[in-house]
Design an enzyme around this catalytic site. Structure first.
Site, PDB file in Angstrom:
ATOM      1  N   GLU A 200       0.855  -1.194   0.000  1.00 26.94           N
ATOM      2  CA  GLU A 200       0.000   0.000   0.000  1.00 26.94           C
ATOM      3  C   GLU A 200       0.887   1.238   0.000  1.00 26.94           C
ATOM      4  O   GLU A 200       1.973   1.211   0.571  1.00 26.94           O
ATOM      5  CB  GLU A 200      -0.803   0.076   1.318  1.00 26.94           C
ATOM      6  CG  GLU A 200      -2.081  -0.684   1.349  1.00 26.94           C
ATOM      7  CD  GLU A 200      -2.794  -0.538   2.697  1.00 26.94           C
ATOM      8  OE1 GLU A 200      -2.355   0.256   3.551  1.00 26.94           O
ATOM      9  OE2 GLU A 200      -3.789  -1.241   2.872  1.00 26.94           O
ATOM     10  N   ARG A 293     -16.125  -7.145  16.095  1.00 30.49           N
ATOM     11  CA  ARG A 293     -16.387  -7.381  17.522  1.00 30.49           C
ATOM     12  C   ARG A 293     -16.785  -6.063  18.181  1.00 30.49           C
ATOM     13  O   ARG A 293     -16.690  -5.002  17.556  1.00 30.49           O
ATOM     14  CB  ARG A 293     -15.100  -7.888  18.187  1.00 30.49           C
ATOM     15  CG  ARG A 293     -13.967  -6.884  18.029  1.00 30.49           C
ATOM     16  CD  ARG A 293     -12.758  -7.139  18.895  1.00 30.49           C
ATOM     17  NE  ARG A 293     -11.879  -5.997  18.902  1.00 30.49           N
ATOM     18  CZ  ARG A 293     -10.920  -5.740  18.008  1.00 30.49           C
ATOM     19  NH1 ARG A 293     -10.722  -6.570  17.006  1.00 30.49           N
ATOM     20  NH2 ARG A 293     -10.198  -4.660  18.096  1.00 30.49           N
TER      21      ARG A 293
HETATM   22  C1  MV4 Z   1      -0.912   2.376   7.577  1.00 33.50           C
HETATM   23  C2  MV4 Z   1      -0.240   3.563   7.922  1.00 33.50           C
HETATM   24  C3  MV4 Z   1       0.115   4.420   6.898  1.00 33.50           C
HETATM   25  N1  MV4 Z   1      -0.164   4.085   5.621  1.00 33.50           N
HETATM   26  N2  MV4 Z   1      -1.165   2.110   6.289  1.00 33.50           N
HETATM   27  C4  MV4 Z   1      -1.048   0.484  11.932  1.00 33.50           C
HETATM   28  C5  MV4 Z   1      -1.989  -0.507  12.508  1.00 33.50           C
HETATM   29  C6  MV4 Z   1      -2.741  -1.072  11.377  1.00 33.50           C
HETATM   30  N3  MV4 Z   1      -4.135  -1.127  11.708  1.00 33.50           N
HETATM   31  C7  MV4 Z   1      -2.458  -0.189  10.210  1.00 33.50           C
HETATM   32  N4  MV4 Z   1      -1.482   0.763  10.631  1.00 33.50           N
HETATM   33  C8  MV4 Z   1      -1.039   1.710   9.785  1.00 33.50           C
HETATM   34  N5  MV4 Z   1      -1.307   1.493   8.491  1.00 33.50           N
HETATM   35  C9  MV4 Z   1      -0.788   2.936   5.345  1.00 33.50           C
HETATM   36  N6  MV4 Z   1      -1.030   2.629   4.055  1.00 33.50           N
HETATM   37  C10 MV4 Z   1       0.044   3.802   9.256  1.00 33.50           C
HETATM   38  C11 MV4 Z   1      -0.339   2.867  10.193  1.00 33.50           C
HETATM   39  C12 MV4 Z   1       0.082   3.167  11.528  1.00 33.50           C
HETATM   40  C13 MV4 Z   1      -0.818   3.446  12.528  1.00 33.50           C
HETATM   41  C14 MV4 Z   1      -2.167   3.469  12.273  1.00 33.50           C
HETATM   42  C15 MV4 Z   1      -3.054   3.765  13.267  1.00 33.50           C
HETATM   43  C16 MV4 Z   1      -2.577   4.028  14.530  1.00 33.50           C
HETATM   44  C17 MV4 Z   1      -1.242   4.014  14.815  1.00 33.50           C
HETATM   45  C18 MV4 Z   1      -0.344   3.728  13.817  1.00 33.50           C
HETATM   46  C19 MV4 Z   1       0.999   3.727  14.113  1.00 33.50           C
HETATM   47  C20 MV4 Z   1       1.882   3.430  13.124  1.00 33.50           C
HETATM   48  C21 MV4 Z   1       1.421   3.146  11.841  1.00 33.50           C
END
Ligand code: MV4
Length: 503
Positions: A200, A293
């Site tokens: 992604e 959930r």
């Molecule tokens: C991401 C992102 C940036 N770009 N996807 C972290 C947990 C998972 N649910 C997905 N996550 C992320 N996905 C893309 N394409 C940044 C995160 C992310 C993050 C997201 C929500 C809360 C905290 C986070 C900490 C680091 C990275």
């Protein structure tokens, strides 16, 4: 309606579910491991069944033992809480095969949303924006390089079977891509038995905002607004609020509509959460994943909507239609929740298990404590060290912050280290108060505090120790020394008289 429900969980969420069952005049059955003989959820339930040794894999994750307890007790339904077996489609099938109702979505819906690649496809088909990337597992390094070059760096590699940050890799440069792909694939295989990894575009400093959805078995799908969950560490949320400080009715209705479209597309049933990444640059939002959930942070939604989500889950599982339509939902005021953990915020949030020797829970206007412990109880090493979810409600975000500050000052937990001091500091933090939140908040928060500490005269940890010793010597040398606080803080006559009496 069910006469008896078994709760396949422990701690605060088991207590939370028991409370609603009691309001609905439904009898409750607890299950417990050796580590939980004296746990609060066991004391609160009408009956309790022992299911094995402390380790989760031998107790709370053992579906067959839980189903046996349900049968023995005559429970007609099982509430899974969150974690443990709550998103395990095999468990759902076994429960239903035993003639017991699972309080949650059907197994095939869990399967559809459990795989991240499959969930992305469903979201795209439903017309919901997803982060640009692939909808098939990467076949080779060349495949990954071509896609990454097309969309531009930074990119994210994610395990299809992952979730909550597991099996995820940020790649900022093509030179790191090969090794990142190899580690991501082997990590995914080792953790999930599935090496499917997709790619992604990385969203820079996103907010994490999720929408609560609810569906019944009659084809009704609604959303209950959003929760802001950007304040996380190690992919664990620590502070959540509703609504988001962005508080845009337009964004809420756009994201809400997208979330409902996904729920409708999979014929969802019960409580679900659709997670989005939101970019502050242009407020664009992208579907991330769905959690099938009830979530830990559901109380902030309950506080602003006035709806008991557990009651609604039970009603829907019993075949009743939702008790509200989309137009009935009004958001009132603002709610903030802090997850109080037995962890040391001064030592990188290391777990701090032990006995709670003293516990004073805040009271008064607008507070709600969802706890799973009592004074004298033990926080064990075997499970998540969350002690309580503490939430406040106010008419505005500013009032909620004032209230949280007041209540956190009342909160007393002794016998172990907790995250209370961290929350007290965050509630006075300029960025938090301004609502400038994104997923980098906690690391910036600690950087700011370090910078402040080095600005002060005390510079190094050694100098700090010397200063503390010097202060102690000075204090001891004064025969009539009063506690420093009495000089620096205005205390009430009540507190002063207690202090003078030596308590
Ligand atoms: C991401 C992102 C940036 N770009 N996807 C972290 C947990 C998972 N649910 C997905 N996550 C992320 N996905 C893309 N394409 C940044 C995160 C992310 C993050 C997201 C929500 C809360 C905290 C986070 C900490 C680091 C990275």
């Amino acid at each position: 309606m069910f006469k008896k429900i078994l709760i396949a969980n422990r701690g605060e969420i088991a207590c939370r579910v028991i409370r609603t069952c009691r309001e609905m005049d439904i009898a409750t059955v607890a299950v417990y491991s050796d580590a939980d003989c004296d746990a609060l959820h066991v004391r609160m339930a009408d009956e309790a069944y022992h299911i094995g040794p402390p380790s989760s894999s031998e107790s709370y994750l053992r579906g067959e033992k839980i189903i046996a307890a349900a049968k023995q007790s005559g429970a007609e339904a099982i509430h899974p809480g969150y974690g443990f077996l709550s998103e395990n489609a095999h468990f759902v099938r076994d429960v239903e095969a035993a003639g017991i109702t699972f309080i949650g979505p059907p197994a095939n819906v869990m399967d559809a949303m459990g795989g991240k690649i499959s969930a992305r496809k469903i979201a795209i088909e439903a017309g919901v924006p997803v982060v640009p990337g692939t909808t098939e597992p990467l076949k080779s390094f060349d495949d990954a390089r071509t896609v990454a070059a097309e969309m531009g760096y930074p990119v994210m590699l994610k395990a299809s079977a992952g979730g909550g940050g597991k099996g995820m890799r940020l790649v900022t440069d093509e030179s790191d891509l090969r090794s990142a792909l190899e580690t991501a694939q082997s990590e995914a295989l080792a953790s999930f038995g599935d090496d499917a990894v997709y790619i992604e575009k990385a969203v820079v400093r996103p907010r994490h905002i999720e929408i609560q959805v609810f569906s019944d078995t009659h084809g009704n799908h609604v959303h209950l607004g959003e929760r802001e969950c950007s304040i996380q560490r190690r992919h664990q949320k620590v502070i959540e609020e509703a609504p988001s400080p962005i508080d845009s009715a337009e964004l809420r209705s756009d994201m809400g509509e997208c979330a409902v479209q996904i729920a409708r597309a999979v014929n969802y049933v019960g409580a679900g959460t659709i997670e989005f990444l939101v970019s502050d640059v242009d407020r664009s939002f992208y579907f991330l994943e769905m959690n099938t959930r009830l979530q830990v942070e559901h109380p902030v939604t309950e506080l602003v909507t006035g709806i008991d989500l557990v009651r609604e889950q039970v009603n829907v599982a019993a075949g009743a239609p939702l008790s509200f339509a989309q137009d009935d939902i009004r958001l009132h005021g603002h709610a903030i929740e802090c997850r109080i953990y037995a962890e040391d915020p001064g030592a990188n949030f290391m777990p701090s298990p032990g006995r709670i020797s003293r516990l004073r829970i805040p009271q008064g206007p607008g507070v709600r404590d969802d706890g799973g412990v009592y004074q004298g109880s033990e926080v064990s090493i075997y499970y998540d060290p969350m002690i309580s979810k503490f939430a406040v409600h106010g008419r505005s975000r500013a009032e909620a912050i004032d209230r949280m500050r007041r209540a956190l000052a009342e909160y007393e937990i002794e016998g172990l280290k907790t995250t209370l001091p961290f929350f007290r500091d965050v509630m006075r933090d300029e960025d938090f108060i301004a609502g400038r939140l994104d997923t980098g908040f906690i690391s910036r928060f600690f950087e700011r505090r370090e910078a402040q500490a080095s600005d002060a005269t005390i510079q190094s940890p050694v100098a700090q120790d010397i200063a503390i010793i010097a202060a102690a010597l000075l204090y001891a040398s004064r025969s009539e020394a009063k506690p420093a606080t009495s000089a620096t803080r205005k205390l009430s006559p009540w507190v002063m008289s207690a202090r003078e009496n030596g308590s």
